[in-house]
Design a protein around this motif. Structure first.
Motif, PDB file in Angstrom:
ATOM      1  N   ALA A 285      71.995 124.709  51.427  1.00  0.00           N
ATOM      2  CA  ALA A 285      71.634 125.635  52.752  1.00  0.00           C
ATOM      3  C   ALA A 285      70.063 126.553  53.160  1.00  0.00           C
ATOM      4  CB  ALA A 285      72.316 127.198  51.449  1.00  0.00           C
ATOM      5  N   MET A 286      69.665 126.039  52.540  1.00  0.00           N
ATOM      6  CA  MET A 286      68.066 126.809  53.536  1.00  0.00           C
ATOM      7  C   MET A 286      67.353 125.668  54.539  1.00  0.00           C
ATOM      8  SD  MET A 286      66.155 129.439  53.308  1.00  0.00           S
ATOM      9  CE  MET A 286      64.885 130.356  53.803  1.00  0.00           C
ATOM     10  N   ASP A 287      67.704 124.175  54.219  1.00  0.00           N
ATOM     11  CA  ASP A 287      67.577 122.965  55.312  1.00  0.00           C
ATOM     12  C   ASP A 287      69.202 123.518  56.244  1.00  0.00           C
ATOM     13  OD1 ASP A 287      67.430 120.721  57.308  1.00  0.00           O
ATOM     14  OD2 ASP A 287      65.669 119.910  55.194  1.00  0.00           O
ATOM     15  N   LYS A 288      68.729 124.245  57.093  1.00  0.00           N
ATOM     16  CA  LYS A 288      70.255 124.064  58.488  1.00  0.00           C
ATOM     17  C   LYS A 288      70.465 123.248  58.612  1.00  0.00           C
ATOM     18  CE  LYS A 288      68.807 128.821  59.281  1.00  0.00           C
ATOM     19  NZ  LYS A 288      67.577 129.259  58.636  1.00  0.00           N
ATOM     20  N   SER A 289      69.683 122.146  58.946  1.00  0.00           N
ATOM     21  CA  SER A 289      70.376 120.828  59.287  1.00  0.00           C
ATOM     22  C   SER A 289      70.199 119.752  58.703  1.00  0.00           C
ATOM     23  CB  SER A 289      67.926 119.472  60.149  1.00  0.00           C
ATOM     24  OG  SER A 289      68.262 119.473  58.930  1.00  0.00           O
ATOM     25  N   LEU A 290      70.084 119.758  57.901  1.00  0.00           N
ATOM     26  CA  LEU A 290      70.917 119.038  56.525  1.00  0.00           C
ATOM     27  C   LEU A 290      72.361 119.627  56.195  1.00  0.00           C
ATOM     28  CD1 LEU A 290      70.132 117.148  54.410  1.00  0.00           C
ATOM     29  CD2 LEU A 290      69.115 118.311  52.621  1.00  0.00           C
ATOM     30  N   ALA A 291      72.272 121.071  55.703  1.00  0.00           N
ATOM     31  CA  ALA A 291      73.693 121.874  56.052  1.00  0.00           C
ATOM     32  C   ALA A 291      74.009 122.118  57.123  1.00  0.00           C
ATOM     33  CB  ALA A 291      73.144 122.998  56.072  1.00  0.00           C
ATOM     34  N   LYS A 292      74.122 121.082  57.970  1.00  0.00           N
ATOM     35  CA  LYS A 292      75.160 121.240  58.902  1.00  0.00           C
ATOM     36  C   LYS A 292      75.642 119.359  59.323  1.00  0.00           C
ATOM     37  CE  LYS A 292      74.187 121.718  63.484  1.00  0.00           C
ATOM     38  NZ  LYS A 292      74.278 122.762  64.386  1.00  0.00           N
TER      39      LYS A 292
ATOM     40  N   PRO B  46      58.564 114.854  71.227  1.00  0.00           N
ATOM     41  CA  PRO B  46      59.103 114.661  73.171  1.00  0.00           C
ATOM     42  C   PRO B  46      60.844 115.214  73.625  1.00  0.00           C
ATOM     43  CG  PRO B  46      59.283 112.763  72.480  1.00  0.00           C
ATOM     44  CD  PRO B  46      58.660 113.221  71.692  1.00  0.00           C
ATOM     45  N   LEU B  47      60.544 116.785  74.209  1.00  0.00           N
ATOM     46  CA  LEU B  47      61.807 116.923  74.757  1.00  0.00           C
ATOM     47  C   LEU B  47      63.591 116.308  75.370  1.00  0.00           C
ATOM     48  CD1 LEU B  47      60.976 119.998  76.470  1.00  0.00           C
ATOM     49  CD2 LEU B  47      61.672 120.046  73.906  1.00  0.00           C
ATOM     50  N   PRO B  48      63.810 116.159  74.015  1.00  0.00           N
ATOM     51  CA  PRO B  48      65.021 115.430  74.410  1.00  0.00           C
ATOM     52  C   PRO B  48      65.890 115.725  75.878  1.00  0.00           C
ATOM     53  CG  PRO B  48      65.955 117.096  72.796  1.00  0.00           C
ATOM     54  CD  PRO B  48      64.566 116.691  72.443  1.00  0.00           C
ATOM     55  N   ALA B  49      66.586 114.820  76.589  1.00  0.00           N
ATOM     56  CA  ALA B  49      67.273 115.156  78.148  1.00  0.00           C
ATOM     57  C   ALA B  49      68.394 115.725  77.602  1.00  0.00           C
ATOM     58  CB  ALA B  49      66.546 114.097  79.201  1.00  0.00           C
ATOM     59  N   ASP B  50      69.193 115.184  76.623  1.00  0.00           N
ATOM     60  CA  ASP B  50      70.160 116.590  76.308  1.00  0.00           C
ATOM     61  C   ASP B  50      70.318 117.988  76.211  1.00  0.00           C
ATOM     62  OD1 ASP B  50      69.694 115.215  73.838  1.00  0.00           O
ATOM     63  OD2 ASP B  50      71.467 114.148  73.793  1.00  0.00           O
ATOM     64  N   ILE B  51      69.337 118.282  76.252  1.00  0.00           N
ATOM     65  CA  ILE B  51      69.345 119.891  76.031  1.00  0.00           C
ATOM     66  C   ILE B  51      70.399 120.980  76.459  1.00  0.00           C
ATOM     67  CG2 ILE B  51      67.906 122.063  75.101  1.00  0.00           C
ATOM     68  CD1 ILE B  51      65.740 121.126  75.330  1.00  0.00           C
ATOM     69  N   PRO B  52      71.506 121.544  75.920  1.00  0.00           N
ATOM     70  CA  PRO B  52      72.660 122.246  76.419  1.00  0.00           C
ATOM     71  C   PRO B  52      72.181 123.451  77.005  1.00  0.00           C
ATOM     72  CG  PRO B  52      72.749 122.184  73.637  1.00  0.00           C
ATOM     73  CD  PRO B  52      71.770 121.201  74.143  1.00  0.00           C
ATOM     74  N   PHE B  53      72.206 123.515  77.411  1.00  0.00           N
ATOM     75  CA  PHE B  53      71.902 124.872  77.972  1.00  0.00           C
ATOM     76  C   PHE B  53      73.056 126.097  78.565  1.00  0.00           C
ATOM     77  CE2 PHE B  53      67.804 122.593  78.722  1.00  0.00           C
ATOM     78  CZ  PHE B  53      67.449 123.948  78.730  1.00  0.00           C
ATOM     79  N   PRO B  54      73.363 127.903  78.289  1.00  0.00           N
ATOM     80  CA  PRO B  54      72.436 128.132  77.230  1.00  0.00           C
ATOM     81  C   PRO B  54      72.327 127.468  75.215  1.00  0.00           C
ATOM     82  CG  PRO B  54      74.379 129.348  77.959  1.00  0.00           C
ATOM     83  CD  PRO B  54      74.580 128.167  77.722  1.00  0.00           C
ATOM     84  N   CYS B  55      71.640 127.751  75.100  1.00  0.00           N
ATOM     85  CA  CYS B  55      71.489 127.594  74.095  1.00  0.00           C
ATOM     86  C   CYS B  55      70.424 128.448  73.046  1.00  0.00           C
ATOM     87  CB  CYS B  55      70.858 125.972  73.268  1.00  0.00           C
ATOM     88  SG  CYS B  55      68.489 125.978  74.255  1.00  0.00           S
ATOM     89  N   VAL B  56      70.686 128.417  71.512  1.00  0.00           N
ATOM     90  CA  VAL B  56      69.686 129.276  70.570  1.00  0.00           C
ATOM     91  C   VAL B  56      68.423 127.929  69.650  1.00  0.00           C
ATOM     92  CG1 VAL B  56      69.803 130.363  68.460  1.00  0.00           C
ATOM     93  CG2 VAL B  56      72.503 130.552  70.096  1.00  0.00           C
ATOM     94  N   VAL B  57      67.469 128.784  69.868  1.00  0.00           N
ATOM     95  CA  VAL B  57      66.879 127.518  69.058  1.00  0.00           C
ATOM     96  C   VAL B  57      66.234 129.139  67.910  1.00  0.00           C
ATOM     97  CG1 VAL B  57      64.225 127.029  69.455  1.00  0.00           C
ATOM     98  CG2 VAL B  57      65.643 126.917  71.669  1.00  0.00           C
ATOM     99  N   LYS B  58      66.066 128.145  67.189  1.00  0.00           N
ATOM    100  CA  LYS B  58      65.620 129.122  65.720  1.00  0.00           C
ATOM    101  C   LYS B  58      65.239 127.779  64.598  1.00  0.00           C
ATOM    102  CE  LYS B  58      70.477 128.302  63.940  1.00  0.00           C
ATOM    103  NZ  LYS B  58      71.663 128.759  63.543  1.00  0.00           N
ATOM    104  N   PRO B  59      64.748 128.468  63.652  1.00  0.00           N
ATOM    105  CA  PRO B  59      63.672 127.226  62.734  1.00  0.00           C
ATOM    106  C   PRO B  59      64.744 126.837  62.126  1.00  0.00           C
ATOM    107  CG  PRO B  59      62.603 129.998  62.469  1.00  0.00           C
ATOM    108  CD  PRO B  59      64.018 129.676  63.428  1.00  0.00           C
ATOM    109  N   CYS B  60      64.110 125.451  61.879  1.00  0.00           N
ATOM    110  CA  CYS B  60      65.470 124.472  60.734  1.00  0.00           C
ATOM    111  C   CYS B  60      65.205 125.277  59.318  1.00  0.00           C
ATOM    112  CB  CYS B  60      64.913 123.856  60.720  1.00  0.00           C
ATOM    113  SG  CYS B  60      65.930 121.808  59.853  1.00  0.00           S
ATOM    114  N   SER B  61      64.728 125.793  59.008  1.00  0.00           N
ATOM    115  CA  SER B  61      64.235 126.681  57.470  1.00  0.00           C
ATOM    116  C   SER B  61      63.366 127.915  57.439  1.00  0.00           C
ATOM    117  CB  SER B  61      63.961 125.561  56.454  1.00  0.00           C
ATOM    118  OG  SER B  61      63.932 125.126  56.237  1.00  0.00           O
TER     119      SER B  61
END
Length: 217
Positions: free
Chosen positions: A4-11, A32-47
């Protein structure tokens, strides 16, 4: 709790169990930043917890500063599509889903300030929603809880958009337990006093330990 603490793994686990989550990109520090970032977006730590470092980014030019804030506390960041809607929480006690609570606030997202600034968030329980939606939220909470192999108690956070689609944000396996926290407030609506809630958590924990010891033997 590790899952649960690792948000990417939980997803990934939620997606494998047909639990809807916001579209997201995992970005590691220095990549490098990917080109397909959706905007608006929420940015948060993975853990991490308490929404520390979490921010809403509406324009590409604001993204670098948001990433710097996250990378100051984590080497991995989740960039998720912003879902506009109402935010709800469902607590689990054992295998029982408690009444749904709605988090009503004026900010665009439920960030650190909203969580801890007195009066910034209104917690409404039971949530003023139709029974059908409440049941779907409770059912989804149980599915997320079981998908991660959890037990005893947890809290699941959701966003519901204007179409009534439920997006699971995360599961908190160590939620606040002050008398004014979300789980005790949901429990009170279900007729469970704070002392009884604490006693029930201890009982479920001892039962879980006994089951684990029996399995080892």
């Amino acid at each position: 709790s590790v899952l649960a603490m690792d948000k990417s793994l939980a997803k990934l686990i939620f997606q494998a169990n047909d639990i809807r989550v916001p579209e997201g990109i995992l970005l590691e520090k220095g990549a490098p930043l990917p080109a397909d970032i959706p905007f608006p977006c929420v940015v948060k730590p993975c853990s991490g917890g308490s929404s520390v470092g979490t921010s809403l980014v509406e324009q590409p030019e604001a993204l670098p500063a948001a990433l710097d804030a996250v990378f100051a506390c984590d080497d991995r960041v989740l960039i998720e599509r912003y879902i506009r809607g109402r935010e709800f929480c469902v607590a689990l006690l054992g295998d029982t889903a408690l009444p749904v609570i709605e988090l009503d606030y004026d900010s665009a997202i439920f960030d650190y300030f909203v969580k801890y600034q007195a009066g910034a968030c209104r917690e409404i329980c039971p949530a003023p929603i139709e029974e059908e939606l409440a049941e779907r939220l409770q059912e989804t909470a149980l599915r997320a809880y079981h998908a991660l192999g959890l037990s005893v108690y947890s809290r699941v956070d959701f966003i519901v958009n204007e179409k009534g689609e439920i997006y699971t944000l995360e599961v908190n396996t160590l939620p606040g337990m002050t008398p004014n926290s979300i789980i005790p407030r949901e429990a009170a609506v279900a007729g469970i006093s704070y002392p009884l809630l604490c006693e029930r958590i201890v009982e479920l924990s001892l039962q879980r330990c006994a089951e684990a010891q029996a399995w080892k033997n």
